[in-house]
Scaffold this motif. Sequence first.
Motif, mmCIF file in Angstrom:
data_model
loop_
_atom_site.group_PDB
_atom_site.id
_atom_site.type_symbol
_atom_site.label_atom_id
_atom_site.label_comp_id
_atom_site.label_asym_id
_atom_site.label_seq_id
_atom_site.Cartn_x
_atom_site.Cartn_y
_atom_site.Cartn_z
ATOM 1 N N PHE A 146 2.777 1.396 14.033
ATOM 2 C CA PHE A 146 1.371 1.774 13.855
ATOM 3 C C PHE A 146 1.063 3.071 14.600
ATOM 4 C CE2 PHE A 146 0.926 -2.323 12.064
ATOM 5 C CZ PHE A 146 -0.287 -2.353 11.387
ATOM 6 N N VAL A 149 2.317 5.988 12.370
ATOM 7 C CA VAL A 149 1.487 6.305 11.198
ATOM 8 C C VAL A 149 0.049 6.639 11.575
ATOM 9 C CG1 VAL A 149 2.910 4.858 9.719
ATOM 10 C CG2 VAL A 149 0.916 3.879 10.814
ATOM 11 N N CYS A 151 -2.350 4.571 12.886
ATOM 12 C CA CYS A 151 -3.333 3.530 12.560
ATOM 13 C C CYS A 151 -3.599 2.678 13.807
ATOM 14 C CB CYS A 151 -2.830 2.642 11.419
ATOM 15 S SG CYS A 151 -2.617 3.522 9.858
ATOM 16 N N THR A 187 0.566 -4.137 7.107
ATOM 17 C CA THR A 187 0.381 -2.721 6.758
ATOM 18 C C THR A 187 -0.452 -2.542 5.495
ATOM 19 O OG1 THR A 187 2.494 -2.757 5.557
ATOM 20 C CG2 THR A 187 2.542 -2.062 7.857
ATOM 21 N N ILE A 190 -2.244 0.989 4.113
ATOM 22 C CA ILE A 190 -1.486 2.170 4.542
ATOM 23 C C ILE A 190 -0.724 2.716 3.340
ATOM 24 C CG2 ILE A 190 0.289 3.045 6.100
ATOM 25 C CD1 ILE A 190 -0.439 0.877 8.055
ATOM 26 N N ASN A 191 -0.788 4.023 3.147
ATOM 27 C CA ASN A 191 -0.087 4.668 2.044
ATOM 28 C C ASN A 191 1.423 4.430 2.158
ATOM 29 O OD1 ASN A 191 0.598 6.201 -0.134
ATOM 30 N ND2 ASN A 191 0.190 8.165 0.838
ATOM 31 N N THR A 192 2.092 4.302 0.997
ATOM 32 C CA THR A 192 3.530 4.037 1.003
ATOM 33 C C THR A 192 4.303 5.176 1.653
ATOM 34 O OG1 THR A 192 3.254 2.792 -1.055
ATOM 35 C CG2 THR A 192 5.497 3.425 -0.437
ATOM 36 N N THR A 194 3.149 7.283 3.891
ATOM 37 C CA THR A 194 2.861 7.256 5.323
ATOM 38 C C THR A 194 3.658 6.161 6.020
ATOM 39 O OG1 THR A 194 0.625 8.022 4.822
ATOM 40 C CG2 THR A 194 1.011 7.101 7.023
ATOM 41 N N LEU A 195 3.750 4.984 5.389
ATOM 42 C CA LEU A 195 4.538 3.903 5.964
ATOM 43 C C LEU A 195 6.010 4.286 6.041
ATOM 44 C CD1 LEU A 195 4.716 0.997 6.971
ATOM 45 C CD2 LEU A 195 4.915 0.259 4.597
#
Length: 590
Positions: A146, A149, A151, A187, A190-192, A194-195
């Motif tokens: 986290f 990314v 978050c 998750t 969360i954008n793929t 970004t992950l």
Amino acid sequence: MLSRDEILKPIWYAFTALDVDRNGKVSKSQLKVLSHNLCTILKIPHNTSALEEHFKDDDEGPVSTQGYMPYLNMFILDKIQANFDFNELNKMCWTLSAPKRISSKHLLISGADTFKVWCIFNFLSEDKYPLHIVTEELEYFLRRLFAAVGCSWNEDRFEDYKMQLSVKKKNLNAWELIELIGLGHFTKGINTQTLSMGINVVFQELVMDVIKQVGVCVKANGYMMKKGHKRKNWTERWFELHLNYMSYYVSEDLIEQKGCISLDRNCCVESLPDKDGKKNLFIIKCVEKSFEISASDKKTKQEWIQAIQDCIVRIRQGLSSPHRESRQKRREMRNRLKAEQEMMENRMRKLQLANERKQAQLEAMTKNLQEASMRGDLEEQRRLQTQNELLDQYRRDLEQEKMARMQMEEKVVEKASEVEQYWQRTQELEEMYSQLKKALDDERQAKEDEEALRILQARLLQEEANKRLELEKIHQQQQEILSQSQKEKEELERERREKESALQAAQEQLESLRRQREGAQEEYMAITKKLERAANKTKNWKHRVSKQEGLLRIISPGTKSPAKITNWGPAAFTETELNELERIWQENNN
């Protein structure tokens, strides 16, 4: 160098993947292929007959893990050198085990990210088989993910999930962790991409031991430049700092590596003054050569100097990378807390047993006291009955006192002895009362010890809360650093768009020049065709003249200079005319 336990983890997955019947055994032919692949990846000379010779006395068929471990330790693991690629070993073992356990159709992450999550699990899992990851390491991985990314961490949701695991009394294996991340349990939203970037960052830090990485560019603000050794020019490079070396590449895709700076206890890093128009310089001095690097600002320069200096200090002290040292400290902390908890439980059990013994003794003493009281009551009733009988007898025998005096004296002596016995019984009851009081004091002391243990537990919980506050402060600092990196990224994006517009204008100019060149080429071809037609006409004309040479001769005025003589007679042109014709032909040709 990697420990043997870390190397054994992916090999264990490969062995279990070959165990098709799930009975803990693998055929010797499959083990022979597995051993050959391991020797190839680990760069060890492979002896094809060693496996058969090792198991020549064992003709019972397939081999278990316990039977394969002596061969693996003797012929493979004991011969490992430090120059093998651990990532290739992971890929080989992943290729064997993943297809049988994972279906990528329902996962939200790619196969490469799934492989990276598997490698991270192997790094954080306990050194016990079958491999599993404890909740503390799972929380550490999710917090790192986290933070990568950018978050926020949902503490309540993880506490609920941890409560579910504690109710089930189980820990996650690798495939359950991959499913947990791939299905987006924590998750969601969360954008793929970004992950995927976050998984890659955690993979580089934990598995690949990348301590620090950054791009170096000639014009980009906030980046660094590296000076060459031969031509002394400054070129664009992408750097990655590991514990024992510092590698640099053409770009951040890490495809083309341009060099590697080996770090040892004899290396040092120093700051340099500004020179040759370059600012924020520092130098890495090694035994064979030195490397000069220019940072974009003083902060970046100081961060790199500090990171490299920390690596050199760790090498001199014989320490491992920060992430491995942190993992070892977390394991030691868990073992210490577990030992303290077990010791606390043992003490509680001992105190409980002692309390039960004291309670049993107290109950026994109470029972004895009740029995003694009942016996005293019976004795008192018996004594009263005897006294009544004696009084009756005394009234009856009062008249016969003189005659029965001697008998009465004997009875008085007997009664005195009975009184003495009654006195002794009373003293025994007092002694039992004192023992009962002592038992009550012991019970009160046990309760005081129990209260001291509760106070100690409260202090341990307060220390854990303080450590959690410190971790939250570190997390906030990491978020501030990520926001600053985002601003630098936006500045770089703006400069990239400016460069793309300049490149588009240059391409348009190039296209215009190309069209002009094609027009000139067409004109040149037309002139060439005209020259060819003129040459053909001249050749035909000369041929006709040669045929009519004997019949016709062109009359030209005479000149003072001598006339030209050809094979067919006097020339029809003068030397001046020939020179003029040659000049005109040369101009047309040009």
